[in-house]
Write a protein that holds these residues in place. Structure first.
Motif, PDB file in Angstrom:
ATOM      1  N   GLY A 150     -17.615  -4.229  -0.345  1.00 23.22           N
ATOM      2  CA  GLY A 150     -16.921  -3.577   0.802  1.00 23.22           C
ATOM      3  C   GLY A 150     -15.397  -3.739   0.967  1.00 23.22           C
ATOM      4  N   ILE A 151     -14.823  -4.658   0.043  1.00 18.84           N
ATOM      5  CA  ILE A 151     -13.418  -5.207   0.504  1.00 18.84           C
ATOM      6  C   ILE A 151     -12.467  -4.035  -0.472  1.00 18.84           C
ATOM      7  CG2 ILE A 151     -11.749  -7.004   0.014  1.00 18.84           C
ATOM      8  CD1 ILE A 151     -14.135  -8.835   0.638  1.00 18.84           C
ATOM      9  N   VAL A 152     -11.883  -3.095   0.244  1.00 15.40           N
ATOM     10  CA  VAL A 152     -11.137  -2.067  -0.645  1.00 15.40           C
ATOM     11  C   VAL A 152      -9.776  -1.935  -0.159  1.00 15.40           C
ATOM     12  CG1 VAL A 152     -11.125   0.473  -1.288  1.00 15.40           C
ATOM     13  CG2 VAL A 152     -13.192  -0.633  -0.661  1.00 15.40           C
ATOM     14  N   LEU A 153      -8.813  -1.834  -1.237  1.00  9.97           N
ATOM     15  CA  LEU A 153      -7.438  -1.797  -0.659  1.00  9.97           C
ATOM     16  C   LEU A 153      -6.978  -0.173  -0.499  1.00  9.97           C
ATOM     17  CD1 LEU A 153      -5.872  -4.036  -3.491  1.00  9.97           C
ATOM     18  CD2 LEU A 153      -6.671  -4.755  -1.174  1.00  9.97           C
ATOM     19  N   SER A 154      -5.896  -0.284   0.446  1.00 17.96           N
ATOM     20  CA  SER A 154      -5.193   1.135   0.518  1.00 17.96           C
ATOM     21  C   SER A 154      -4.238   1.238  -0.677  1.00 17.96           C
ATOM     22  CB  SER A 154      -4.384   1.127   1.983  1.00 17.96           C
ATOM     23  OG  SER A 154      -3.482  -0.034   1.671  1.00 17.96           O
ATOM     24  N   GLU A 155      -3.823   2.504  -0.748  1.00 16.99           N
ATOM     25  CA  GLU A 155      -3.044   2.718  -1.809  1.00 16.99           C
ATOM     26  C   GLU A 155      -1.545   1.926  -1.681  1.00 16.99           C
ATOM     27  OE1 GLU A 155      -1.993   6.937  -1.806  1.00 16.99           O
ATOM     28  OE2 GLU A 155      -4.307   7.564  -2.309  1.00 16.99           O
ATOM     29  N   ASP A 156      -0.996   1.777  -0.429  1.00 14.39           N
ATOM     30  CA  ASP A 156       0.093   0.851  -0.395  1.00 14.39           C
ATOM     31  C   ASP A 156      -0.321  -0.589  -0.826  1.00 14.39           C
ATOM     32  OD1 ASP A 156       1.626   3.119   0.588  1.00 14.39           O
ATOM     33  OD2 ASP A 156       1.457   2.346   2.557  1.00 14.39           O
ATOM     34  N   GLU A 157      -1.400  -1.157  -0.339  1.00 10.27           N
ATOM     35  CA  GLU A 157      -1.932  -2.495  -1.024  1.00 10.27           C
ATOM     36  C   GLU A 157      -1.972  -2.599  -2.387  1.00 10.27           C
ATOM     37  OE1 GLU A 157      -4.488  -4.180   3.048  1.00 10.27           O
ATOM     38  OE2 GLU A 157      -5.334  -2.560   1.814  1.00 10.27           O
ATOM     39  N   GLU A 158      -2.537  -1.462  -3.050  1.00  8.35           N
ATOM     40  CA  GLU A 158      -2.713  -1.464  -4.265  1.00  8.35           C
ATOM     41  C   GLU A 158      -1.468  -1.550  -5.171  1.00  8.35           C
ATOM     42  OE1 GLU A 158      -4.809   1.580  -6.552  1.00  8.35           O
ATOM     43  OE2 GLU A 158      -6.385   1.548  -5.134  1.00  8.35           O
ATOM     44  N   ARG A 159      -0.600  -0.656  -4.629  1.00  9.19           N
ATOM     45  CA  ARG A 159       0.795  -0.600  -5.276  1.00  9.19           C
ATOM     46  C   ARG A 159       1.726  -1.957  -5.190  1.00  9.19           C
ATOM     47  NH1 ARG A 159       0.974   4.749  -3.598  1.00  9.19           N
ATOM     48  NH2 ARG A 159       1.721   4.224  -1.468  1.00  9.19           N
ATOM     49  N   ASP A 160       1.494  -2.800  -3.826  1.00  8.11           N
ATOM     50  CA  ASP A 160       2.216  -4.238  -3.842  1.00  8.11           C
ATOM     51  C   ASP A 160       1.419  -4.852  -4.611  1.00  8.11           C
ATOM     52  OD1 ASP A 160       3.986  -2.976  -2.009  1.00  8.11           O
ATOM     53  OD2 ASP A 160       3.069  -3.741  -0.323  1.00  8.11           O
ATOM     54  N   LEU A 161       0.278  -5.153  -4.701  1.00  8.12           N
ATOM     55  CA  LEU A 161      -0.275  -5.914  -5.630  1.00  8.12           C
ATOM     56  C   LEU A 161      -0.193  -5.919  -7.055  1.00  8.12           C
ATOM     57  CD1 LEU A 161      -3.065  -8.026  -6.246  1.00  8.12           C
ATOM     58  CD2 LEU A 161      -4.062  -5.722  -6.750  1.00  8.12           C
ATOM     59  N   HIS A 162       0.169  -4.742  -7.586  1.00 11.38           N
ATOM     60  CA  HIS A 162       0.340  -4.624  -9.008  1.00 11.38           C
ATOM     61  C   HIS A 162       2.013  -4.920  -9.065  1.00 11.38           C
ATOM     62  CE1 HIS A 162      -3.641  -3.514 -10.428  1.00 11.38           C
ATOM     63  NE2 HIS A 162      -3.531  -2.798  -9.528  1.00 11.38           N
ATOM     64  N   ARG A 163       2.847  -4.701  -8.057  1.00 12.95           N
ATOM     65  CA  ARG A 163       4.125  -4.812  -8.239  1.00 12.95           C
ATOM     66  C   ARG A 163       4.480  -6.330  -8.291  1.00 12.95           C
ATOM     67  NH1 ARG A 163       6.769  -3.020  -3.217  1.00 12.95           N
ATOM     68  NH2 ARG A 163       8.816  -3.970  -4.117  1.00 12.95           N
ATOM     69  N   TYR A 164       3.663  -7.048  -7.432  1.00 13.09           N
ATOM     70  CA  TYR A 164       3.834  -8.583  -7.171  1.00 13.09           C
ATOM     71  C   TYR A 164       3.331  -9.330  -8.530  1.00 13.09           C
ATOM     72  CZ  TYR A 164       3.487 -13.304  -5.099  1.00 13.09           C
ATOM     73  OH  TYR A 164       3.764 -14.447  -4.819  1.00 13.09           O
ATOM     74  N   TRP A 165       2.353  -8.911  -9.222  1.00 13.46           N
ATOM     75  CA  TRP A 165       1.752  -9.433 -10.121  1.00 13.46           C
ATOM     76  C   TRP A 165       2.649  -9.131 -11.652  1.00 13.46           C
ATOM     77  CZ3 TRP A 165      -1.823 -13.041 -11.444  1.00 13.46           C
ATOM     78  CH2 TRP A 165      -2.358 -13.938 -10.268  1.00 13.46           C
ATOM     79  N   ARG A 166       3.606  -8.278 -11.574  1.00 14.88           N
ATOM     80  CA  ARG A 166       4.450  -8.180 -12.572  1.00 14.88           C
ATOM     81  C   ARG A 166       5.369  -9.234 -12.713  1.00 14.88           C
ATOM     82  NH1 ARG A 166       5.707  -2.206 -13.728  1.00 14.88           N
ATOM     83  NH2 ARG A 166       7.684  -2.680 -13.825  1.00 14.88           N
ATOM     84  N   THR A 167       5.707  -9.590 -11.547  1.00 12.58           N
ATOM     85  CA  THR A 167       6.663 -11.027 -11.730  1.00 12.58           C
ATOM     86  C   THR A 167       5.778 -12.215 -12.427  1.00 12.58           C
ATOM     87  OG1 THR A 167       7.905 -10.223  -9.801  1.00 12.58           O
ATOM     88  CG2 THR A 167       7.780 -12.590 -10.384  1.00 12.58           C
ATOM     89  N   VAL A 168       4.338 -12.175 -11.899  1.00 14.10           N
ATOM     90  CA  VAL A 168       3.711 -13.213 -12.790  1.00 14.10           C
ATOM     91  C   VAL A 168       3.574 -12.896 -14.182  1.00 14.10           C
ATOM     92  CG1 VAL A 168       1.276 -14.173 -12.801  1.00 14.10           C
ATOM     93  CG2 VAL A 168       2.195 -13.378 -10.491  1.00 14.10           C
TER      94      VAL A 168
END
Length: 316
Positions: A150-168
């Protein structure tokens, strides 16, 4: 050399959105700490350990099955430092830890090859495919696991997650050609499917690592917060692992056949309601983020040291 490593690391941070790094990985921070641990352990690490090539490298270090709990805590500490607000800014704990993890990977790669590693059969240890698979194990894998409760991300949260982890990814030395097109869960799923096609089925080594991890979880902090005792804890972990990883992988790893289906709707309903309440107002959302962030700052502060930090200290 070291100069090139530092230059690449600084360039990775300079290329990122400074506002994004200052906020931290909000999508990950906002997950309830209990479910964050579950997703890390039963989602991320079980999936990582199920790859025979990665498992053979880890077993080769001679420490994992005996120190599974400590390795879990060290990995969680690195992940926590990397996702906290400002954690990836140059010189911050997450930045330093991630570069040290990259150095540890290089050291383990060299040591494994010196021990007579069969590159013809297993490829180069901790190669680029292994690296990108492990990177995906901290983005798409745990969040696909969390969706099942039941823990689901919004489209904006998805995009920010993957943008952030590109730096990682850049700090870990992952080839940009792997992650250049990863912008959301769907594109991450496509990359993961390609990477999975290059992996063999789990073998005895992978199974041993996963069972050591589950034993450590049952006996450690995760098991201690559950209102269960003895074998009931391990059965619940087996059930959650089977839910998250699917029957095919769970069977290959020798995970106990436990059916979580009767409980999943209740878990999902409770989690979705909590997240809705947290986001009810801007004030409640900021309060929830603050509480989650402060908990994460203290969660692994007790660790006396980590292998990736110790490895750097030994070479200094």
């Amino acid at each position: 050399g070291i100069a090139q490593l530092l230059r690449e690391s600084e360039e990775a941070v300079a290329a990122a959105d400074p506002g994004l790094l200052e906020r931290g990985d909000v999508a990950s921070i906002a997950v309830d700490p209990f479910w964050s641990r579950v997703a890390l352990a039963l989602g991320s690490l079980v999936h990582t350990y199920s790859a025979p090539g990665i498992a053979r490298v880890l077993i080769g270090t001679g420490k994992l099955t005996e120190s599974a709990g400590r390795r879990l805590a060290e990995t969680a500490l690195w992940r926590t430092n990397a996702i906290l607000p400002g954690g990836l800014l140059r010189g911050a704990s997450g930045y330093v830890d991630t570069v040290q993890v990259r150095l540890l990977h290089a050291r383990v790669r060299a040591a494994t090859q010196r021990r007579g590693w069969d590159a013809g059969t297993w490829g180069v240890p901790i190669n680029q495919v292994d690296a990108v698979r492990t990177w995906l194990d901290f983005t798409i894998v745990p969040f696909r696991a969390l969706e099942k409760v039941g823990i689901v991300l919004s489209e904006d949260e998805e995009r920010d997650l993957h943008r952030y982890w590109r730096t990682v990814a850049a700090l870990l030395g992952v080839d940009p050609r792997f992650y250049a097109d990863v912008v959301d869960h769907a594109s991450a799923d496509r990359l993961l499917a390609l990477v999975e096609a290059a992996n063999d089925r789990p073998d005895e080594t992978a199974s041993a690592l996963v069972h050591a991890l589950l034993d450590a979880l049952a006996e450690g902090p995760l098991g201690q917060v559950l209102p269960l005792q003895g074998e009931a804890v391990r059965r619940l972990l087996d059930a959650l692992t089977r839910l998250i990883q699917g029957d095919e992988l769970a069977d290959a790893l020798g995970i106990g056949v436990e059916d979580p289906a009767p409980y999943v709707p209740l878990l999902a309903m409770a989690n979705s309601r909590v997240r809705r309440w947290e986001r009810a107002t801007e004030e409640s959302w900021q309060q929830a983020l603050h509480e989650h962030t402060e908990f994460r700052r203290s969660e692994f502060a007790h660790l006396p040291g980590t292998e990736y930090r110790d490895a750097v200290a030994e070479e200094s």
